[in-house]
Motif scaffolding. Structure first.
Motif, PDB file in Angstrom:
ATOM      1  N   ALA A   1       1.003  -1.169   0.051  1.00  0.00           N
ATOM      2  CA  ALA A   1       0.098  -0.097  -0.050  1.00  0.00           C
ATOM      3  C   ALA A   1       0.933   1.432   0.019  1.00  0.00           C
ATOM      4  O   ALA A   1       1.764   1.183   0.539  1.00  0.00           O
TER       5      ALA A   1
ATOM      6  N   VAL B   1      -3.307   4.017  -1.730  1.00  0.00           N
ATOM      7  CA  VAL B   1      -3.754   2.990  -2.747  1.00  0.00           C
ATOM      8  C   VAL B   1      -3.154   1.745  -2.437  1.00  0.00           C
ATOM      9  O   VAL B   1      -2.121   1.313  -1.771  1.00  0.00           O
TER      10      VAL B   1
ATOM     11  N   ASN C   1      -3.343  -2.393  -3.618  1.00  0.00           N
ATOM     12  CA  ASN C   1      -3.357  -3.467  -4.645  1.00  0.00           C
ATOM     13  C   ASN C   1      -3.713  -4.765  -4.044  1.00  0.00           C
ATOM     14  O   ASN C   1      -2.900  -5.377  -3.260  1.00  0.00           O
TER      15      ASN C   1
ATOM     16  N   PRO D   1      -4.758  -8.562  -4.180  1.00  0.00           N
ATOM     17  CA  PRO D   1      -4.742  -9.819  -5.070  1.00  0.00           C
ATOM     18  C   PRO D   1      -5.755 -10.756  -4.806  1.00  0.00           C
ATOM     19  O   PRO D   1      -5.907 -11.509  -4.045  1.00  0.00           O
TER      20      PRO D   1
END
Length: 411
Positions: A263, A277, A279, A281
């Motif tokens: 992050a 932000v 991501n 998975p």
């Protein structure tokens, strides 16, 4: 003498009297008039059979009237019952309305109280936005030095944060305890240390580096954890979330995002708040094809695309290898699509690189502003934000075209 008799004065008077008398109503006393008309006209008296028939008619008429009266009484009673029920229902409705108003008032008060509590929590959390809590450091580790100096040494020597000597600790102290709690305190459960940094950026540096640095780096044989400083209500909510997470994980229904997920924080464009932000998975999805292609009309406003397409069209039209007009038309459309897709990919990569470059530049400028505030840095930050906003608008326009929506609000 003639055979005609002259009318006397008495006959004229009786005739005038008959003309002046009103006609009798036959609707009210019809039976009585019929029975007495023969006697008044000088007829014979009715026979017993006729009288019995008239009595029977009157009896049946009376019975009919009585039956109707009974029906009217029954209907009247039914109406009275219904009116009573309606009055009772109206009273119940009034009582229910009063109860609803009271409940609404109570609910409104509860909502107001809850909103005030949330606002107080939000204010308390905002006042602690530069704070962290360090868990696990044994008691009396500070020795004779004060807690601020110990934390500065801990960040520099144990955590080995880069430029730790530039991190300014405004305040640091352990959680206060009463005498009873101090007597019952266990050495395996030391009090946490609350630390307030002078700058928010320093707090973020410590929090971001703590998981990797402290994962296998114990202090005096104890595991150390660093978390953000929040109110008790937020801590209780997080505990409930952990319980729910563990339960769902056992059922293989849910997986909470672990701390190991990368992050990062990027500066805000249209606001002074930064964006986080993450991501995530997710499960692997089946591979999909290119899907439906739709021409982006915004490219027609770009000189680079228009010039490239004009040059290519002249070459495609002069190509004499295809003689059939229909085939040539289909081939030109294919080339237009292929060229546009390549141009779009090139523009997309350029935009991504440019956004990344501007975000990095904005991060550096904000750190410089925090260390050495100046008007020049503020102007540079505003210029970079304007460039990011322009790129963001172009990206949004492309999303609007691909989504094929008919209307979008412009801000």
């Amino acid at each position: 003498m003639s055979g005609k008799r002259k009318p006397n004065k008495g006959d004229k008077k009786s005739q005038r009297k008959k003309e002046a008398e009103p006609e009798m109503s036959t609707s009210e006393d019809e039976l009585f008039d019929r029975s007495t008309r023969g006697v008044q006209n000088g007829a014979d008296e009715p026979s017993n059979g006729q009288l019995m028939q008239k009595l029977n008619d009157m009896t049946s008429l009376i019975n009919t009237v009585l039956t109707r009266l009974e029906k009217v009484e029954i209907e009247h009673k039914v109406l009275e019952t219904r009116v009573t029920q309606l009055e009772a229902s109206a009273e119940n409705v009034e009582v229910s309305l009063e109860e609803i108003k009271t409940q609404q008032g109570t609910c409104a008060e509860k909502k107001d109280i809850e909103n005030l509590e949330r606002q107080l929590d939000d204010l308390a959390n905002r006042s602690r936005r530069n704070n962290v809590v360090i868990w696990g450091i044994p008691e009396n580790s500070e020795d004779s030095s004060d807690c601020r100096a110990f934390i500065s040494s801990f960040l520099e020597k144990h955590m080995k944060i880069e430029d730790a000597n530039k991190i300014e600790v405004e305040r640091a102290h352990r959680s206060p305890m009463g005498k009873l709690a101090q007597a019952q305190a266990l050495p395996d459960n030391p009090r946490p240390i609350h630390v307030k940094f002078l700058r928010y950026i320093d707090r973020e540096r410590v929090l971001q580096g703590a998981p990797k640095i402290l994962k296998k780096n114990n202090y005096k044989g104890k595991s150390i954890f660093i978390t953000d400083d929040v109110t008790q209500r937020i801590r209780n909510d997080r505990k409930k979330l952990i319980v729910l997470r563990n339960k769902l994980r056992k059922e293989n229904k849910f997986a909470l995002i672990p701390w190991s997920v990368p992050a990062y924080i990027i500066p805000g464009i249209r606001t002074d708040h930064s964006a986080v932000v993450i991501n995530v998975p997710l499960q692997k999805e089946p591979c999909r094809g290119p899907g439906h292609w739709k021409f982006n009309n915004s490219y027609l406003n770009e000189d680079e695309y228009v010039n490239e397409m004009n040059n290519n069209l002249a070459t495609w039209l002069d190509d004499s290898s295809i003689s059939d007009p229909q085939i040539k038309w289909e081939w030109i459309k294919f080339k237009v699509r292929d060229t546009t897709i390549k141009y779009a990919k090139k523009k997309g990569l350029y935009k991504k690189d440019k956004v990344k470059e501007l975000n990095n530049k904005l991060n550096v400028l904000e750190q410089s502003l925090a260390n050495n505030p100046s008007d020049n840095i503020l102007e540079e930050i505003q210029i970079v934000k304007n460039d990011l906003e322009e790129l963001d608008s172009k990206i949004i326009d492309g999303v609007i075209v691909r989504s094929r929506i008919r209307w979008a609000e412009k801000r």
